[in-house]
Design a protein around this motif. Structure first.
Motif, PDB file in Angstrom:
ATOM      1  N   SER A 157       0.816  21.705  -6.170  1.00  0.00           N
ATOM      2  CA  SER A 157       1.626  22.539  -5.832  1.00  0.00           C
ATOM      3  C   SER A 157       3.129  22.170  -5.114  1.00  0.00           C
ATOM      4  CB  SER A 157       1.047  23.559  -4.584  1.00  0.00           C
ATOM      5  OG  SER A 157       1.021  22.890  -3.476  1.00  0.00           O
ATOM      6  N   GLU A 158       4.156  22.835  -5.098  1.00  0.00           N
ATOM      7  CA  GLU A 158       5.411  22.620  -4.781  1.00  0.00           C
ATOM      8  C   GLU A 158       5.275  22.256  -3.049  1.00  0.00           C
ATOM      9  OE1 GLU A 158       5.342  27.144  -4.613  1.00  0.00           O
ATOM     10  OE2 GLU A 158       4.764  25.590  -5.953  1.00  0.00           O
ATOM     11  N   GLY A 159       6.334  21.679  -2.376  1.00  0.00           N
ATOM     12  CA  GLY A 159       6.218  21.476  -1.056  1.00  0.00           C
ATOM     13  C   GLY A 159       7.157  20.332  -0.717  1.00  0.00           C
ATOM     14  N   LEU A 160       7.218  19.669   0.549  1.00  0.00           N
ATOM     15  CA  LEU A 160       7.826  18.661   1.070  1.00  0.00           C
ATOM     16  C   LEU A 160       6.587  17.616   1.128  1.00  0.00           C
ATOM     17  CD1 LEU A 160      10.534  19.641   3.535  1.00  0.00           C
ATOM     18  CD2 LEU A 160      10.896  18.807   1.313  1.00  0.00           C
ATOM     19  N   TYR A 161       6.855  16.467   0.645  1.00  0.00           N
ATOM     20  CA  TYR A 161       5.936  15.529   0.667  1.00  0.00           C
ATOM     21  C   TYR A 161       6.453  14.171   1.395  1.00  0.00           C
ATOM     22  CZ  TYR A 161       2.875  18.049  -2.388  1.00  0.00           C
ATOM     23  OH  TYR A 161       2.390  19.156  -3.049  1.00  0.00           O
ATOM     24  N   ARG A 207       0.835  -1.197  -0.001  1.00  0.00           N
ATOM     25  CA  ARG A 207      -0.060   0.218  -0.029  1.00  0.00           C
ATOM     26  C   ARG A 207       0.960   1.372   0.030  1.00  0.00           C
ATOM     27  NH1 ARG A 207      -3.988   1.135   4.900  1.00  0.00           N
ATOM     28  NH2 ARG A 207      -5.572   0.269   3.577  1.00  0.00           N
ATOM     29  N   PHE A 208       0.594   2.183  -0.983  1.00  0.00           N
ATOM     30  CA  PHE A 208       1.199   3.399  -1.075  1.00  0.00           C
ATOM     31  C   PHE A 208       0.441   4.350  -0.506  1.00  0.00           C
ATOM     32  CE2 PHE A 208       3.459   0.520  -3.669  1.00  0.00           C
ATOM     33  CZ  PHE A 208       4.940   0.928  -3.877  1.00  0.00           C
ATOM     34  N   SER A 209       0.911   5.532   0.498  1.00  0.00           N
ATOM     35  CA  SER A 209       0.168   6.474   0.828  1.00  0.00           C
ATOM     36  C   SER A 209       1.010   8.120   0.634  1.00  0.00           C
ATOM     37  CB  SER A 209      -0.164   6.632   2.401  1.00  0.00           C
ATOM     38  OG  SER A 209      -0.783   5.152   2.291  1.00  0.00           O
ATOM     39  N   VAL A 210       0.516   8.864   0.582  1.00  0.00           N
ATOM     40  CA  VAL A 210       1.011  10.300   0.056  1.00  0.00           C
ATOM     41  C   VAL A 210       0.606  11.392   0.927  1.00  0.00           C
ATOM     42  CG1 VAL A 210       1.871  12.087  -1.544  1.00  0.00           C
ATOM     43  CG2 VAL A 210       1.773   9.515  -2.047  1.00  0.00           C
ATOM     44  N   GLY A 211       1.238  12.164   1.395  1.00  0.00           N
ATOM     45  CA  GLY A 211       0.670  13.394   2.127  1.00  0.00           C
ATOM     46  C   GLY A 211       1.681  14.667   2.252  1.00  0.00           C
ATOM     47  N   LEU A 212       1.351  16.034   2.610  1.00  0.00           N
ATOM     48  CA  LEU A 212       2.149  17.041   2.959  1.00  0.00           C
ATOM     49  C   LEU A 212       2.915  16.664   3.767  1.00  0.00           C
ATOM     50  CD1 LEU A 212       0.350  19.963   1.988  1.00  0.00           C
ATOM     51  CD2 LEU A 212       2.257  19.249   0.905  1.00  0.00           C
ATOM     52  N   SER A 213       4.317  16.720   3.978  1.00  0.00           N
ATOM     53  CA  SER A 213       5.248  16.290   5.067  1.00  0.00           C
ATOM     54  C   SER A 213       4.563  16.717   6.333  1.00  0.00           C
ATOM     55  CB  SER A 213       6.480  16.868   4.933  1.00  0.00           C
ATOM     56  OG  SER A 213       7.642  16.271   5.833  1.00  0.00           O
ATOM     57  N   GLY A 214       4.394  15.751   7.485  1.00  0.00           N
ATOM     58  CA  GLY A 214       4.089  15.861   8.679  1.00  0.00           C
ATOM     59  C   GLY A 214       2.382  15.966   8.687  1.00  0.00           C
ATOM     60  N   GLY A 215       1.856  16.193   7.677  1.00  0.00           N
ATOM     61  CA  GLY A 215       0.455  16.247   7.718  1.00  0.00           C
ATOM     62  C   GLY A 215      -0.167  14.698   7.585  1.00  0.00           C
ATOM     63  N   PRO A 216      -1.500  14.485   7.323  1.00  0.00           N
ATOM     64  CA  PRO A 216      -2.155  13.322   7.164  1.00  0.00           C
ATOM     65  C   PRO A 216      -1.956  12.834   5.897  1.00  0.00           C
ATOM     66  CG  PRO A 216      -3.770  15.006   6.871  1.00  0.00           C
ATOM     67  CD  PRO A 216      -2.327  15.925   7.229  1.00  0.00           C
ATOM     68  N   VAL A 256       7.855   1.676   5.818  1.00  0.00           N
ATOM     69  CA  VAL A 256       8.888   2.811   5.596  1.00  0.00           C
ATOM     70  C   VAL A 256       8.321   3.993   5.039  1.00  0.00           C
ATOM     71  CG1 VAL A 256       9.582   1.976   3.439  1.00  0.00           C
ATOM     72  CG2 VAL A 256      11.452   3.150   5.026  1.00  0.00           C
ATOM     73  N   MET A 257       8.981   5.233   5.276  1.00  0.00           N
ATOM     74  CA  MET A 257       8.489   6.350   4.754  1.00  0.00           C
ATOM     75  C   MET A 257       9.610   7.229   4.105  1.00  0.00           C
ATOM     76  SD  MET A 257       6.542   9.592   6.705  1.00  0.00           S
ATOM     77  CE  MET A 257       4.988   8.606   7.032  1.00  0.00           C
ATOM     78  N   ASP A 258       9.567   8.033   3.161  1.00  0.00           N
ATOM     79  CA  ASP A 258      10.615   8.888   2.745  1.00  0.00           C
ATOM     80  C   ASP A 258       9.941  10.314   2.358  1.00  0.00           C
ATOM     81  OD1 ASP A 258      13.006   9.765   1.600  1.00  0.00           O
ATOM     82  OD2 ASP A 258      13.064   8.326  -0.077  1.00  0.00           O
ATOM     83  N   THR A 259      10.810  10.927   2.438  1.00  0.00           N
ATOM     84  CA  THR A 259      10.365  12.655   2.199  1.00  0.00           C
ATOM     85  C   THR A 259      11.194  13.116   0.713  1.00  0.00           C
ATOM     86  OG1 THR A 259      10.272  13.117   4.392  1.00  0.00           O
ATOM     87  CG2 THR A 259      10.382  14.823   2.915  1.00  0.00           C
TER      88      THR A 259
END
Length: 850
Positions: free
Chosen positions: A344-348, A315-324, A364-367
């Motif tokens: 938009s741009e930002g850390l994900y 399962r792959f999940s995505v969100g703005l860094s630190g957010g849900p 595992v998570m990556d930014t």
């Protein structure tokens, strides 16, 4: 706050209404149109946003840039200034009121009744924002903006008297035409003529013209009758009140039996008893950072210490860094995820969870950094992997405002436009611009709206690429072109599997690029841009069977937005005490709250009157925005399985034939009991499902997700309703129908394939509209169109906003037919496409069907 289309109508009692005056915002003059929506000329003074006639002259409205007040300027019938006054509010609409008073409505929903010197006689809150106001000389009428589809009726002193239901939510301006006794109202780009009971009479699509650089957000519409000046007229700044038109702003503004589980244990992740330690790695195809709109492919690899031969679902999940985090690809055997961040741009943060066949999991998570395509204060336009789609990047715009992008060929008189997006003041806004022909140069320009004030960007140029020969677009043609104004109101036709779109001339303007798996169903476009599709998989996860296993959403550039599968959904259903599903089919529908409603197959062994048989039925499942099950409704729980398919239809392994692949190894044939093919949300928040092989449309209690699923009624032959139909029809009921849905005028519309009827009474398929009285259980056949051919399978039925009907006869040979009929049952347009067409849609643009 966005500038919205407002329609205001205050017709001079001494002159018959004959022209429409349409406004956009403070940067655009009023435009004059005839009553068929044909552009005549620009009128109006710079900065004025509304004007309306009275018996003795005219009034215009100009907003103050401070947003705190508006100036109302009086003019005589000879256009001589005759005094002015100020109202301490930002006004959106004006009209002549009862007893010679004047009416104004404001952005905050306040209604003012004043005398001609500006003294406030009465004021009250309408309870809504961005409302329009008008009067029939006795009562006062206001719209409800974004909130509802109602027109409110008030006494002159502001006492609420009643309401009128209309077909449309999001009406901003309002006017009354004394010469016809009808209302005019409007929403973004469109103007509607309505009776005083709310019935739709006509639709005009007014997108602006080549002299309107900031395009098609209309802020007003008025009816007047003054003579159009000759070419040697003064500059527009001196002309506004010659026409007593209107503009005003109203801020702008879709069982297996349990024994069969062993066939899919690996896909469901249910096998195994020992939990080992699962380690996971996650690797991107690009290191560190990439610009907005770049596809980054993430690859996961897992290892289980308890079993070196373990298999995994990811399962792959995505969100703005630190957010849900939001699930983008739910648990399945795919270990890669193509991610294309386009907003938009930002850390994900990108997270993957691997579930082992032993039952253990690892995460595992990556930014990753997404960078802006904007340099400085200038917008940028970029090519995407789709040759017909551009990515327009806009610098940060002030929070509380909103922006969009317009585009057209240099020779076009009408702009097309993307939907608006809200500004946040810190990041760029990015838009997929779609709806362009191949190898053609277009002009692109953005607008940033702040109430009635519009800031325009520079005009940029973009040339589309060519469509590759392997795009899979079938042969198609325009047999009978749609006449105006519908050729501009509904200029897009989307159909095909895989889907593609053409413009009014039949030229390709979009297609979904070829995928790695075959699409079995293109179900519906997504409001705002994109499509929902069901795809086949034939791997060990499906036991080697070509199941319609995957449900995906793609954006307009052909990027995967989100995905789930029958195994992940089944796992959730089992946890909720429901039966698992075996595949998706026929329907995936985006609901107004962002959820997705789907139809899925359920297979069980049942006694249908002659002993145990394998039976395929259906389940309606609603998934939330995180792809998790929030509601399910099984036909095995709510319908009588002893009532078999009316024409004895079956499903066979190895023969797709539009029905689910039977999985039970003890049976080679399954009874295709229901073969449901559409879902629709009813106006009361419940849901209807088209049950083809029962010749029924069934309504069940959904209650916007909190219902118990109880059957409320069954519509059709041998159902709960008595049908009122014209005499002489030997079989007025629909049969083996498709695409049952509620239209904006309250009709339940559907495509009557007619299989049961045609067996006894040979004939054609029909398009039907039924008006239901759910209390008395009576149905009136209000529309019963002979469509000219018999399509024994598939089909679409859509009521367009102008009252025309559009139908897809998608099972003809050698080519399918798509036909549009007027309200008088005249064939207005016809399109051909080679081969089978499950569904097709007439659309206002690639971003919106209605």
């Amino acid at each position: 706050m966005l500038s919205r289309l407002a329609v205001f109508l205050s017709v001079s009692a001494t002159l018959p209404g004959s022209t429409l005056f349409v406004g956009f915002n403070t940067l655009t003059p009023v435009q004059l149109y005839d009553m068929n929506g044909h552009y005549l000329q620009d009128v109006g003074a710079a900065g004025a946003t509304a004007a309306f006639p009275t018996d003795s002259g005219y009034f215009s409205i100009t907003p103050a840039s401070s947003f705190t007040s508006s100036v109302v300027q009086a003019y005589t019938s000879s256009q001589t200034p005759a005094g002015s006054f100020a109202i301490a509010d930002l006004l959106t609409d004006g009209s002549e009121g009862p007893g010679g008073s004047l009416l104004f409505s404001a952005y905050d929903g306040t209604v003012y009744r004043v005398d001609t010197s500006g003294t406030v006689l009465d004021s009250w809150s309408s309870g809504y924002t961005h409302v329009g106001v008008t009067s029939d000389g006795t009562n006062i009428y206001t719209t409800e903006g974004d909130s509802n589809n109602l027109i409110d009726i008030w006494s002159p002193s502001g006492t609420h008297i009643g309401q009128i239901a209309t077909p449309f939510v999001g009406l901003y301006g309002l006017g009354y035409d004394a010469s016809t006794g009808n209302f005019w109202a409007g929403s973004t780009n469109f103007v509607y003529e309505l009776t005083t009971t709310g019935t739709l009479l006509a639709t005009l699509n007014l997108m602006g013209n080549s002299r309107t650089p900031n395009g098609a957000v209309h802020d007003g519409l008025e009816v007047g009758s003054l003579v159009v000046p000759p070419p040697t007229v003064p500059e527009p700044a001196s002309l506004l009140l010659l026409f007593g038109g209107l503009i005003a702003l109203a801020g702008y503004r879709l069982h297996l039996s349990r024994r069969l589980l062993k066939l899919c244990a690996a896909a469901l992740g249910l096998a195994g008893a020992s939990f080992g330690s699962v380690s996971v790695t996650l690797t991107p195809s690009i290191t560190g950072s990439a610009p907005v709109g770049t596809t980054v492919v993430w690859t996961a690899s897992a290892h289980d210490t308890s079993n070196a031969n373990a298999t995994f679902n990811y399962r792959f999940s995505v969100g703005l860094s630190g957010g849900p985090l939001q699930v983008r690809r739910d648990f399945y055997h795919f270990n890669t995820f193509p991610w294309t961040p386009s907003r938009s741009e930002g850390l994900y943060d990108i997270q993957v969870t691997a579930r082992s066949s032993t039952g253990g999991t690892g995460t595992v998570m990556d930014t990753f950094s997404i960078t802006s395509r904007v340099t400085g204060s200038s917008p940028a336009v970029s090519h995407t992997k789709h040759p017909l789609v551009a990515l327009y990047s806009l610098p940060p715009c002030p929070a509380g405002q909103a922006a969009r992008v317009r585009f057209k060929q240099p020779s076009d008189t009408i702009w097309q436009a993307t939907p608006f997006k809200p500004c946040n003041g810190t990041t760029s806004l990015n838009f997929y611009v779609a709806g362009m022909r191949r190898t053609t140069t277009y002009l692109l320009q953005h607008d940033v709206y702040n109430g009635p004030f519009d800031s325009m960007g520079p005009v940029l140029s973009f040339t589309t690429g060519d469509v590759p020969s392997g795009a899979g677009i079938p042969a198609h043609s325009v047999v009978k072109a749609s006449p105006p104004p519908n050729n501009t109101a509904y200029p897009v036709l989307m159909s095909g599997t895989p889907p593609y779109a053409t413009d009014a001339a039949g030229k390709v303007i979009w297609y979904l690029p070829q995928l790695e798996l075959p699409i079995l169903y293109f179900t519906r476009p997504v409001n705002g841009g994109g499509v929902l599709v069901a795809l086949a998989d034939q791997t060990s996860a499906t036991g080697g069977l070509a199941l319609s296993a995957l449900l995906r959403e793609y954006d307009l550039a052909g990027n995967l937005v989100r995905e789930t599968n029958y195994a992940a959904v089944s796992r959730q259903l089992i946890a909720r005490g429901a039966d698992p599903i075996t595949s998706f089919h026929h329907e995936a529908l985006r609901l107004p709250d962002g959820s997705t409603a789907v139809i899925a197959s359920v297979e069980k062994v049942e006694d249908q009157g002659a002993g145990p048989v394998d039976v395929v039925g259906d389940m309606a499942v609603v998934l939330d925005t995180n792809l998790q099950v929030k509601f399910s409704w099984s036909e095995f729980d709510h319908l009588d399985v002893r009532r078999p398919a009316l024409l004895g239809e079956t499903c066979r392994r190895g023969n797709f034939a539009g029905c689910a692949v039977p999985l039970n190894p003890n049976y080679s044939v399954a009874n295709d009991w229901t073969h449901s093919n559409s879902l629709w949300l009813a106006p009361d928040g419940n849901m209807i499902i088209s049950v083809r092989h029962q010749d029924w449309v069934v309504k069940f209690r959904y209650a916007n997700g909190s219902g118990d699923g109880a059957v409320l009624w069954k519509l059709g032959n041998e159902g709960d309703f008595t049908l009122s139909a014209p005499a002489g029809d030997p079989y007025p009921w629909f049969s083996h129908q498709h695409d049952a849905e509620y239209a904006s005028n309250g009709l339940l519309t559907l495509f009557d394939n007619g299989n049961t009827r045609v067996r006894t009474f040979p004939g054609h398929s029909r398009g039907q509209g039924l008006r239901l009285d759910e209390t008395s259980k009576t149905a009136t056949l209000a529309v019963n169109l002979d469509l000219g051919d018999y399509s024994g399978a598939v089909g679409t039925a859509n009521l367009l906003s102008n009252g025309n009907f559009f139908f897809d006869l998608g099972f003809l040979s050698p080519s399918s037919k798509m036909r549009e009929f007027s309200r008088s049952n005249t064939l207005e347009a016809e399109f051909d496409q080679a081969g089978f067409v499950y569904r097709s849609f007439r659309m206002r643009s690639l971003y919106s069907q209605q």
